[in-house]
Write a protein that holds these residues in place. Structure first.
Motif, mmCIF file in Angstrom:
data_model
loop_
_atom_site.group_PDB
_atom_site.id
_atom_site.type_symbol
_atom_site.label_atom_id
_atom_site.label_comp_id
_atom_site.label_asym_id
_atom_site.label_seq_id
_atom_site.Cartn_x
_atom_site.Cartn_y
_atom_site.Cartn_z
ATOM 1 N N LEU A 4 1.930 -4.611 5.035
ATOM 2 C CA LEU A 4 2.121 -3.909 6.313
ATOM 3 C C LEU A 4 3.168 -2.821 6.109
ATOM 4 C CD1 LEU A 4 1.583 -3.883 9.466
ATOM 5 C CD2 LEU A 4 3.656 -5.261 9.653
ATOM 6 N N PHE A 5 2.887 -1.631 6.631
ATOM 7 C CA PHE A 5 3.869 -0.546 6.635
ATOM 8 C C PHE A 5 4.442 -0.389 8.038
ATOM 9 C CE2 PHE A 5 1.481 1.133 2.870
ATOM 10 C CZ PHE A 5 2.563 1.207 2.004
ATOM 11 N N ASP A 6 5.684 0.110 8.104
ATOM 12 C CA ASP A 6 6.262 0.324 9.430
ATOM 13 C C ASP A 6 5.836 1.646 10.033
ATOM 14 O OD1 ASP A 6 7.805 2.125 7.988
ATOM 15 O OD2 ASP A 6 9.741 1.331 8.631
ATOM 16 N N GLY A 61 14.030 -4.127 8.523
ATOM 17 C CA GLY A 61 13.224 -5.213 7.983
ATOM 18 C C GLY A 61 12.821 -6.213 9.048
ATOM 19 N N LEU A 62 13.748 -6.540 9.941
ATOM 20 C CA LEU A 62 13.436 -7.485 11.013
ATOM 21 C C LEU A 62 12.399 -6.906 11.975
ATOM 22 C CD1 LEU A 62 17.033 -8.830 11.712
ATOM 23 C CD2 LEU A 62 15.130 -10.100 10.685
ATOM 24 N N VAL A 111 11.709 -15.019 2.852
ATOM 25 C CA VAL A 111 11.525 -13.590 3.072
ATOM 26 C C VAL A 111 12.839 -12.874 2.783
ATOM 27 C CG1 VAL A 111 10.924 -11.793 4.734
ATOM 28 C CG2 VAL A 111 9.805 -14.037 4.858
ATOM 29 N N ALA A 112 12.777 -11.799 2.006
ATOM 30 C CA ALA A 112 13.971 -11.018 1.678
ATOM 31 C C ALA A 112 13.978 -9.713 2.463
ATOM 32 C CB ALA A 112 14.024 -10.724 0.180
ATOM 33 N N ILE A 113 15.113 -9.429 3.092
ATOM 34 C CA ILE A 113 15.310 -8.159 3.791
ATOM 35 C C ILE A 113 16.613 -7.539 3.289
ATOM 36 C CG2 ILE A 113 14.058 -8.936 5.844
ATOM 37 C CD1 ILE A 113 16.804 -9.205 7.254
ATOM 38 N N ALA A 114 16.835 -6.285 3.641
ATOM 39 C CA ALA A 114 18.054 -5.591 3.221
ATOM 40 C C ALA A 114 19.283 -6.228 3.861
ATOM 41 C CB ALA A 114 17.971 -4.112 3.589
ATOM 42 N N ASN A 115 20.400 -6.195 3.148
ATOM 43 C CA ASN A 115 21.602 -6.860 3.661
ATOM 44 C C ASN A 115 22.551 -5.943 4.410
ATOM 45 O OD1 ASN A 115 22.738 -5.361 1.569
ATOM 46 N ND2 ASN A 115 23.826 -7.092 0.642
ATOM 47 N N LEU A 144 6.184 -4.360 3.882
ATOM 48 C CA LEU A 144 6.353 -5.761 3.506
ATOM 49 C C LEU A 144 5.430 -6.019 2.324
ATOM 50 C CD1 LEU A 144 6.367 -7.500 7.016
ATOM 51 C CD2 LEU A 144 8.334 -7.047 5.542
ATOM 52 N N TYR A 145 5.980 -6.583 1.241
ATOM 53 C CA TYR A 145 5.240 -6.754 -0.008
ATOM 54 C C TYR A 145 5.296 -8.211 -0.468
ATOM 55 C CZ TYR A 145 5.434 -1.647 -0.457
ATOM 56 O OH TYR A 145 5.300 -0.293 -0.255
ATOM 57 N N SER A 146 4.284 -8.597 -1.220
ATOM 58 C CA SER A 146 4.255 -9.942 -1.790
ATOM 59 C C SER A 146 3.515 -9.936 -3.119
ATOM 60 C CB SER A 146 3.571 -10.926 -0.843
ATOM 61 O OG SER A 146 3.528 -12.222 -1.423
ATOM 62 N N LEU A 147 4.045 -10.678 -4.083
ATOM 63 C CA LEU A 147 3.346 -10.900 -5.350
ATOM 64 C C LEU A 147 2.552 -12.197 -5.319
ATOM 65 C CD1 LEU A 147 6.076 -9.921 -7.991
ATOM 66 C CD2 LEU A 147 4.045 -8.605 -7.347
ATOM 67 N N LYS A 148 2.828 -13.032 -4.317
ATOM 68 C CA LYS A 148 2.239 -14.371 -4.274
ATOM 69 C C LYS A 148 1.092 -14.500 -3.278
ATOM 70 C CE LYS A 148 6.682 -16.496 -5.478
ATOM 71 N NZ LYS A 148 7.726 -17.468 -5.071
#
Length: 264
Positions: A208-210, A136-137, A124-128, A107-111
């Motif tokens: 956070l890494f899975d 992602g969930l 939050v963006a996850i794969a579609n 999980l990544y963030s620039l903000k």
């Protein structure tokens, strides 16, 4: 009648011979996320007398369609849950042949500098796709940002969310575009290889890494069922898994964000 039987047998023999014809270059399909180490494997294979042609695709659909149609001999870009879903949805006859690597996804963030800073109502963006979206969930649940139904696993969907205390707005984005979504969202699921290619953020800087707690996510060499006897495959996979040059390329490309999926 005898003539017809002999003709039928001859036809079957011809088909069998054709199916067993593994001459010519081995055609390997992949995506940019896995291409550089494969390029090293192709070069090493050439030194050992094995001709290999690398075919790079820009999406996660074409490699399986091309493999099913016989345009390539093997592909390398997907894990078993993704393959299972592709076979079900596309009516393919594809099977795993050998394991490659497993990547960390984060999980990544620039903000925001921490998960605690993700605001109420944040995006939050996850794969579609059905499988990587579930990954992602599960990451969001590991981060304690959401809660999923008991037993919800690799195929979790947003409908399985039972608690969302920060009222997060979860949007679904094509996996290869998640890196670019970081500039617009508070948090995004990220794949290190695409993040590195985009230059948007250091892939080592996940909030956070899975981890590697899901061995199902080992990326696999995948072939059409019935082609397991192809001697070119056996030789090429052995080069990929055991060549020092390929291992050096894997280390350079993925850094510490991968592990081999095969027994050392």
């Amino acid at each position: 009648m005898k003539t017809l039987i002999l003709a039928a047998l001859f036809g079957m023999t011809a088909l069998t011979a054709t199916a067993a014809d593994y001459s010519g270059p081995l055609k390997v399909g992949t995506t940019s996320a896995f291409a550089p180490p494969l390029e090293t494997a192709v070069a090493e294979a050439k030194k050992q007398g094995l001709a290999v042609e690398l075919v790079e695709f820009s999406d996660w659909t074409a490699p399986n369609v091309s493999l099913e149609n016989g345009d390539i001999d093997v592909n390398l870009f997907q894990h078993q849950p993704f393959l299972d879903n592709a076979n079900q949805q596309g009516g393919f006859h594809l099977v795993k042949y050998a394991p490659a690597i497993i990547n960390n996804v984060g999980l990544y963030s620039l903000k925001h500098a921490s998960l605690a800073q993700i605001p109420d109502g944040g995006t939050v963006a996850i794969a579609n796709d059905p499988i990587n979206g579930g990954r992602g969930l599960l990451l969001l649940q590991k981060a304690k940002l959401i809660t999923l139904k008991p037993g919800a696993g690799l195929k979790s969907t947003v409908d399985d969310i039972t608690a969302n205390p920060k009222h997060l707005k979860i949007i679904e984005v094509e996996a290869v575009q998640l890196a670019r979504s970081l500039e617009e969202v508070d948090l995004a699921q990220g794949y290190p290889h695409y993040l590195r290619a985009s230059g948007v953020i250091d892939p080592n800087n996940a909030l956070l890494f899975d981890g590697l707690e899901h061995p199902e996510y080992v990326i696999q060499f995948v072939i059409r069922d019935g082609h397991q006897a192809d001697p070119r495959l056996k030789k090429f996979v052995a080069i990929y898994q055991h060549s020092p040059a390929v291992r050096a390329s894997l280390d350079q490309f993925y850094g510490k964000l991968y592990q081999p999926g095969w027994t050392q």
